[in-house]
Design a protein around this motif. Structure first.
Motif, PDB file in Angstrom:
ATOM      1  N   UNK A 274       5.530 -11.041 -13.174  1.00  0.00           N
ATOM      2  CA  UNK A 274       6.914 -11.014 -12.689  1.00  0.00           C
ATOM      3  C   UNK A 274       7.115 -11.968 -11.512  1.00  0.00           C
ATOM      4  N   UNK A 275       6.061 -12.713 -11.142  1.00  0.00           N
ATOM      5  CA  UNK A 275       6.207 -13.725 -10.106  1.00  0.00           C
ATOM      6  C   UNK A 275       5.719 -13.338  -8.726  1.00  0.00           C
ATOM      7  N   UNK A 276       5.272 -12.072  -8.548  1.00  0.00           N
ATOM      8  CA  UNK A 276       4.735 -11.652  -7.242  1.00  0.00           C
ATOM      9  C   UNK A 276       3.245 -11.993  -7.169  1.00  0.00           C
ATOM     10  N   UNK A 277       2.959 -13.300  -7.193  1.00  0.00           N
ATOM     11  CA  UNK A 277       1.567 -13.755  -7.245  1.00  0.00           C
ATOM     12  C   UNK A 277       0.790 -13.336  -6.003  1.00  0.00           C
ATOM     13  N   UNK A 278       1.434 -13.418  -4.842  1.00  0.00           N
ATOM     14  CA  UNK A 278       0.757 -13.060  -3.592  1.00  0.00           C
ATOM     15  C   UNK A 278       0.303 -11.606  -3.605  1.00  0.00           C
ATOM     16  N   UNK A 279       1.212 -10.717  -4.040  1.00  0.00           N
ATOM     17  CA  UNK A 279       0.861  -9.292  -4.073  1.00  0.00           C
ATOM     18  C   UNK A 279      -0.143  -8.996  -5.181  1.00  0.00           C
ATOM     19  N   UNK A 280      -0.087  -9.752  -6.269  1.00  0.00           N
ATOM     20  CA  UNK A 280      -1.068  -9.570  -7.347  1.00  0.00           C
ATOM     21  C   UNK A 280      -2.469  -9.912  -6.843  1.00  0.00           C
ATOM     22  N   UNK A 281      -2.575 -11.037  -6.114  1.00  0.00           N
ATOM     23  CA  UNK A 281      -3.870 -11.433  -5.558  1.00  0.00           C
ATOM     24  C   UNK A 281      -4.327 -10.416  -4.517  1.00  0.00           C
ATOM     25  N   UNK A 282      -3.374  -9.972  -3.669  1.00  0.00           N
ATOM     26  CA  UNK A 282      -3.716  -8.972  -2.654  1.00  0.00           C
ATOM     27  C   UNK A 282      -4.263  -7.696  -3.294  1.00  0.00           C
ATOM     28  N   UNK A 283      -3.570  -7.203  -4.338  1.00  0.00           N
ATOM     29  CA  UNK A 283      -3.987  -5.957  -4.974  1.00  0.00           C
ATOM     30  C   UNK A 283      -5.361  -6.106  -5.616  1.00  0.00           C
ATOM     31  N   UNK A 284      -5.609  -7.252  -6.253  1.00  0.00           N
ATOM     32  CA  UNK A 284      -6.906  -7.482  -6.884  1.00  0.00           C
ATOM     33  C   UNK A 284      -8.021  -7.542  -5.840  1.00  0.00           C
TER      34      UNK A 284
END
Length: 361
Positions: A274-284
């Motif tokens: 959905x485009x929240x790449x920063x939060x995706x990387x943070x969560x991973x």
């Protein structure tokens, strides 16, 4: 004077009759065995508190045991009720938000993502399945989101419907726990008298049972709580319902090999699409570095006293216990392994001369 006992035919009859009677008693208590075992294990965990109460209330053993059971009830029941109500509320909100996201074009935007388009094209070209249609998937996700809320309500109703069984098991456990705490010294003395071992062997066996019971509870359940708290905090920062998904991650931590990745990997993929790449990387990164390290460091640390079992033995004791007994097997598995190791060590000590002779022959 010799301490050896000559076994006669009448002794064998008595032993067989005793084993048959013991098996009959086991069949009688088998439906309640989990409550009895949990009462035994919790008595080991509660015993320091109970000893403190006994010192404060000398000559009032019944009152001290009753207060210990009341304290345990407040520790377990009230947090469970709070968490359960929050899970139902946040789960319902999540299902409604998911449905709104699907029906307002959110999933369509995901399918239009360049990586998803390429992935579907490759899948339709090389995989031996029917063609994957994004529209059908969107409809199924919408149906699933709609049914998730009703299913959650249904599950909640079923849990409430089974509340009677839970209360019966819980109060049965408290009933057993009361007598285990009150008559602890008498029970230990009777067990020592019956066991045909030397005092040092009895000390070793009882000490290991206590140690492994505590470490199994600490290693499994405290690790699940810690991973649930850390995972829920990370999910909350990333914009998900923290308590709901933290609880789901806590339950997922009991699943061998996969564990909490069952929750955070789909969540990270969703954020990325959905485009929240920063939060995706943070969560991973958070899930791997923080949540994953809890399982890799805390569980072995809490279970390091398990009869000298190495990591591989602990892993198979947990995996086999879970497969054979269900969730309670996370305690039964390490306990069975540990008792077996202690008995093997006792066998080795008892027959050391014979074994040494066999090695020399």
């Amino acid at each position: 004077m010799s301490n050896k006992v000559k076994i006669t035919s009448s002794h064998w009859v008595l032993i067989v009759a005793l084993l048959a009677a013991a098996y009959a008693c086991f069949l009688l208590v088998e439906p309640y065995i989990n409550s009895i075992v949990m009462a035994f294990i919790i008595s080991l965990l509660m015993f320091p508190i109970h000893q403190w109460l006994e010192k404060k209330l000398p000559n009032h053993n019944n009152l001290a045991s009753l207060l210990s059971c009341v304290i345990l009830t407040f520790i377990i029941v009230i947090p469970l009720l709070i968490v359960f109500s929050a899970i139902v509320q946040q789960g319902s909100v999540f299902s409604q938000n998911t449905y709104n996201w699907v029906t307002h074009g959110g999933i369509q935007a995901v399918f239009e993502h360049p990586l998803v388009v390429k992935g579907l094209a490759l899948a339709n070209k090389y995989l031996p399945f029917d063609e994957i249609n994004p529209q059908e998937i969107a409809q199924r996700v919408a149906t699933l989101a709609t049914s998730f809320g009703s299913n959650l309500v249904g599950i909640s109703a079923k849990i409430l419907g089974d509340a009677t069984n839970f209360l019966v098991s819980f109060f049965l456990m408290l009933f057993v726990l009361f007598f285990l705490l009150r008559d602890h010294d008498k029970l230990i003395s009777a067990m020592r008298h019956i066991l045909p071992f030397s005092r040092s062997q009895e000390d070793k066996l009882l000490e290991e049972i206590e140690k492994v019971s505590k470490s199994a509870v600490m290693g499994s359940f405290l690790t699940a709580i810690a991973q649930g708290l850390a995972g829920g905090f990370g999910m909350w920062l990333a914009g998900f319902p923290g308590l709901f998904w933290g609880t789901m991650m806590g339950f997922a931590s009991f699943i061998p090999v996969v564990g909490t990745a069952l929750i955070w990997i789909p969540a990270a993929i969703y954020l990325f699409l959905i485009g929240d790449t920063t939060w995706a990387i943070f969560l991973a990164v958070w899930s791997i570095a923080i949540v994953g390290s809890i399982d890799n460091l805390l569980r072995p640390f809490l279970m390091q006293g398990s009869a000298g079992m190495n990591t591989l033995m602990i892993f198979f004791s947990l995996l086999g216990g879970l497969q054979l007994f269900g969730l309670i097997g996370l305690i039964y598995g390490p306990l069975v392994f540990a008792i077996t190791i202690v008995l093997f060590n006792m066998y080795e000590e008892e027959f050391q001369n014979f074994l040494d002779q066999q090695d020399r022959s």
